[in-house]
Design a protein around this motif. Structure first.
Motif, PDB file in Angstrom:
ATOM      1  N   GLU A 195      33.042  25.662  43.660  1.00  0.00           N
ATOM      2  CA  GLU A 195      33.664  24.864  42.603  1.00  0.00           C
ATOM      3  C   GLU A 195      34.358  23.693  43.277  1.00  0.00           C
ATOM      4  N   ASP A 276      27.974  26.389  33.341  1.00  0.00           N
ATOM      5  CA  ASP A 276      27.224  25.555  34.276  1.00  0.00           C
ATOM      6  C   ASP A 276      25.739  25.508  33.918  1.00  0.00           C
ATOM      7  N   LYS A 425      28.837  21.277  38.871  1.00  0.00           N
ATOM      8  CA  LYS A 425      28.900  20.238  37.847  1.00  0.00           C
ATOM      9  C   LYS A 425      28.112  18.985  38.219  1.00  0.00           C
TER      10      LYS A 425
END
Length: 456
Positions: A195, A276, A425
């Motif tokens: 992350e 995601d 992302k």
């Protein structure tokens, strides 16, 4: 100067270089460097390669050039000789990118770096031009912190030009140029963090087995009203075979392949994975293990495509032939030849009605597992901690980077570490690819700290 003050000075230097990093990335993203002349002219790749070469020469790697690899692509190689007794670090990245896919799905032009909601959007912004810029920013920070007097370790930068096409140019180039690329530690900048803000080593890469399965039952199509019920349907037989490759819970179930692997590193929260992956509401996730088990530690079978009649224009016919392209991802520890034999035997054993079935091998790639200890790894762990303010963790990656195995075979005593700016992302390979600039900043700082401490 104390260690803390050196780290603070590098942190300030990297931060001051971020406007330049944005300018660099904007220039790089503007090149449509897809190594496929059917998509964009190859000259776009040549422009990106020349830009990278010039940038690394400017930063102080004067022993530099463009090298043609066996698949015709250009590799950028730029070097700085190691001071006496110092180790050499190889920094890898690639400047070629995936095609933009559906350009109408992009919210801003694919080849124009665009800031939106704190992220920088553009094809290659993360994969892998963002990593190239992180390498470049780290080198600038180290050079400037030392007053332009070179580097404390040997540096070799390699920027590949055809990684996304999988045509093997660099894999063939490395064994042919062993001394040119020899290093004590290899930093593969083509991965990223679990992350944003969580420093992560990519510990494993899955291997792949791609096959094309063809089922044949009839000499030609037959009217389903006249023959349906007794005539063997090749499409139905293929559907039956494909259904045996997963169980009701979605676990891949290929006889002869273990499906109970456990991932003991960074876990992947189901709710984060759903977000995601953009899983539709009410649709279940697959498998009996954790998300990390399923995507990093166990085989995973995907049907990539099928040759069957489309709905529009189809007729009331029994199909004589049907094909499917299958992709099997395998964790390290399962050899691709073993997996190929297992899937071939499974398909042949589960094809009904004695239908004719062939399994054509399209491609094989081995998985990879990096080491977990050594002076380079220890220095990088310390650099991660200083740059991010927390301990690093490990994850796997579902994709394959065959070059890692080539490096490991060619330089068996070298430490190989996979890091980078690509977190979930980023949507690499998809429309609206982006990068969080804070990740470029922190990865650049991590590398700068590593280069100044490794071997000290």
């Amino acid at each position: 100067m104390t260690e803390d003050s050196r780290a603070d000075a590098l942190r300030d230097k990297v931060r001051s270089l971020m406007p330049k990093a944005e300018t660099d990335l904007a220039e790089l993203v503007s090149y449509k460097s897809v190594y496929d002349p059917r998509v964009f002219p190859i000259e776009e790749c040549h422009k990106a390669a020349q830009w990278a070469l010039d940038a690394f020469v400017e930063v102080g790697l004067s022993d530099a050039g463009l090298y043609e690899t066996p698949d015709g692509s250009q590799a950028v190689v730029a070097r700085y000789p190691a001071p006496a007794g110092a180790p050499t670090v190889l920094l890898y990245c690639h400047y070629d990118v995936q095609p933009p896919m559906d350009e109408s799905a992009w919210k801003s032009p694919a080849f124009q770096l665009t800031e939106r909601d704190g992220r920088w959007y553009g094809r290659g912004a993360a994969d892998c031009k963002g990593n190239l810029v992180a390498h470049l920013t780290a080198l600038r920070a180290v050079r400037d912190s030392l007053g332009g007097k070179g580097f404390p370790v040997g540096i070799t930068v390699v920027a590949e030009g055809s990684e996304e096409q999988g045509t093997g140019g660099m894999e063939a180039f490395v064994p042919q140029n062993v001394d040119l690329l020899r290093a004590d530690a290899l930093v593969i900048g083509d991965c990223g963090n679990a992350e944003v803000g969580i420093p992560t080593f990519t510990q494993t890469l899955r291997g792949t087995v791609n096959v094309i399965v063809t089922v044949e039952t009839l000499a030609g199509p037959l009217h389903s009203g006249q023959y349906g019920g007794a005539a063997p349907d090749a499409l139905a037989a293929l559907i039956h075979v494909l259904a045996t490759l997963r169980d009701a819970h979605g676990n891949t179930t290929i006889a002869g392949l273990p499906g109970d692997g456990i991932w003991d590193g960074q876990q992947y929260a189901p709710e984060q994975f759903r977000a995601d992956a953009d899983v539709l509401d009410g649709v279940d996730l697959l498998g009996d293990g954790t998300i990390a088990d399923m995507i990093w530690a166990r085989p995973a079978l995907t049907v990539l495509g099928m040759d069957v009649p489309p709905v529009v224009g189809s007729t009331a016919s029994i199909q004589p032939k049907a094909r499917a392209r299958l992709n099997l991802r395998i964790p390290p520890g399962i050899e691709p030849e073993q997996a190929l034999k297992a899937i071939t035997t499974h398909v042949e054993s589960n094809t009904p009605w004695h239908a004719r079935v062939t399994v054509e091998t399209e491609g094989l790639a081995s998985g990879f597992r990096s080491g977990t200890d050594g002076p380079a790894r220890q220095a990088m762990e310390a650099a991660f901690h200083t740059a991010y303010g927390r301990e690093s963790t490990t994850q796997g990656q579902g994709g394959s980077i065959p070059l890692c195995n080539t490096f490991a075979e060619t330089y068996p005593t070298a430490e190989i570490m996979l890091i980078g700016v690509e977190e979930p992302k980023c949507l690499i390979h998809a429309p609206n690819e982006s990068v969080d600039p804070s990740e470029i900043e922190r990865i650049a700082l991590t590398e700068a700290l590593f280069l100044t401490s490794y071997g000290a």
